[in-house]
Enzyme design. Sequence first.
Site, PDB file in Angstrom:
ATOM      1  N   SER A 143      51.853   8.269  15.402  1.00  0.00           N
ATOM      2  CA  SER A 143      50.464   8.692  15.317  1.00  0.00           C
ATOM      3  C   SER A 143      50.343  10.086  14.702  1.00  0.00           C
ATOM      4  CB  SER A 143      49.849   8.606  16.716  1.00  0.00           C
ATOM      5  OG  SER A 143      48.477   8.420  16.619  1.00  0.00           O
ATOM      6  N   HIS A 168      48.377   0.338  19.328  1.00  0.00           N
ATOM      7  CA  HIS A 168      48.826   1.668  18.912  1.00  0.00           C
ATOM      8  C   HIS A 168      49.834   2.225  19.925  1.00  0.00           C
ATOM      9  CE1 HIS A 168      48.191   5.364  16.672  1.00  0.00           C
ATOM     10  NE2 HIS A 168      48.011   6.033  17.801  1.00  0.00           N
TER      11      HIS A 168
HETATM   12  C1  GTR Z   1      43.461   9.606  17.296  1.00  0.00           C
HETATM   13  C2  GTR Z   1      43.327  10.004  15.857  1.00  0.00           C
HETATM   14  C3  GTR Z   1      44.427   9.375  15.058  1.00  0.00           C
HETATM   15  C4  GTR Z   1      45.780   9.486  15.724  1.00  0.00           C
HETATM   16  C5  GTR Z   1      45.741   9.419  17.243  1.00  0.00           C
HETATM   17  C6  GTR Z   1      46.980   9.928  17.975  1.00  0.00           C
HETATM   18  O1  GTR Z   1      42.438  10.063  18.081  1.00  0.00           O
HETATM   19  O2  GTR Z   1      42.085   9.593  15.400  1.00  0.00           O
HETATM   20  O3  GTR Z   1      44.434   9.935  13.754  1.00  0.00           O
HETATM   21  O4  GTR Z   1      46.417  10.634  15.321  1.00  0.00           O
HETATM   22  O5  GTR Z   1      44.680  10.116  17.763  1.00  0.00           O
HETATM   23  O6  GTR Z   1      47.668  10.834  17.524  1.00  0.00           O
HETATM   24  O7  GTR Z   1      47.235   9.401  19.055  1.00  0.00           O
END
Ligand code: GTR
Length: 427
Positions: free
Chosen positions: A267, A408
């Site tokens: 991420s 995710h």
């Molecule tokens: C979210 C963001 C993403 C990603 C994520 C993370 O809120 O929109 O770009 O980076 O966080 O790092 O878990």
Amino acid sequence: MPFSRILGITAALLFAMSHAYAPPEGFNYDEAKVPHYTLPDPLVANDGTVITSSRQWQQSRRTEILELFETYVYGRRAQLPTDLSFTTTSIDTHALNGKATRKQVTLRFEKEAHRYALHVLIYLPNSAKADVPVFLGYNFNGNHTIHSDPGIHLSTVWMRKNDNGNVNHQATNDARGKSSSRWPVETILDRGYGLATAYYGDIEPDHKNGWKEGIRDFYQTDENGNPLALEDWSAISAWAWGLSRIMDYLETDPEIDSKRVALLGHSRLGKTSLWAGAKDERFAITISNDSGCGGAALSRRAFGETVERINTSFPHWFNRTFKQYNGNENALPVDQHMLIALMAPRPVYVASAEEDIWADPNGEFLSAKGAGPVYKLFGLKGVGVKSQPPVNTPVGNHIGYHIRTGGHDVTDYDWEQYLGFADKHLK
Ligand code: GTR
């Protein structure tokens, strides 16, 4: 409690659970609605020269693209520390039931004030003789969260999250091992690799005013000696700089083969790893796990998270110039396939997750694919397929790619692919 209240709470809970992974509304998740765009060609230099050899790429075009990313996206980074020091604060040769040697090393950047400390946790397989290849990656919530091993020092700095064992943004013992599903330490060791990790918040706390407590408040000049204002760089640049300092340490550790370091990140830390791997060619492999917008995903697709949204939610992640491209991605002189291309000829891996549509899985794939022509200059094969492969079907040679089922996260499936990729290229 009245029955109606219980019902209400249950309904609210069910709603929250069913929407736990729902991506934000008001963004495009429809492939048919991706705007028309043309990607900048990594093989056409700023002056129009067509790049036809790996030599031309290495001698000029690579530097041009790096500078474009510095200018328009991630910003510059600090000078080298003048007083970098490494202190081994603990060592246990019988960690994890004798499977591993666990070392904890503190990196400091200045001799006098000692304000900044980057705490690195290292596990090395005891079965290995010498010169161990390692995976290196930042963790989100402190070293003590990657494994329940009680010997890991509990982090004492600010934690972004206020749950999972953190109280008042400080870690407690309850936080130990809370991120262990993302770090299959024993499997990594059994496969003959070491693991090095650090908490990214040691370098700069991840919030808009975090720079006040981070190294961005300390360094006044960039790596070329030019004055450096806060907005000239970014939190991602600062974190990536920290990964290079960990590499400085790894180069001095006789038990580690610093020529075989695979850098990975998930991420926002995937964005960070990509930028670190692009800047610092000492990293042998770079792995992006679900890095999305500002990471592997193409900005021009504006699918899921957009440049405007990321610059608004996380103004500290990118430099000030990047904000000019809010809602205007087509005007960007770069797109993220060029960031992937900066790894060439070193192997790179991009991974997506099917339910992680906020990160634009297809945009991550297209970016990996778009770096292919640069690898071709070196006679190397990229993803080797024309369109995104089906789920759980890894593809690629020097550019690896998979999209797995699920959301995710970093899973055992992801690690299995990264270990296999490392076996192929580092062993
Ligand atoms: C979210 C963001 C993403 C990603 C994520 C993370 O809120 O929109 O770009 O980076 O966080 O790092 O878990």
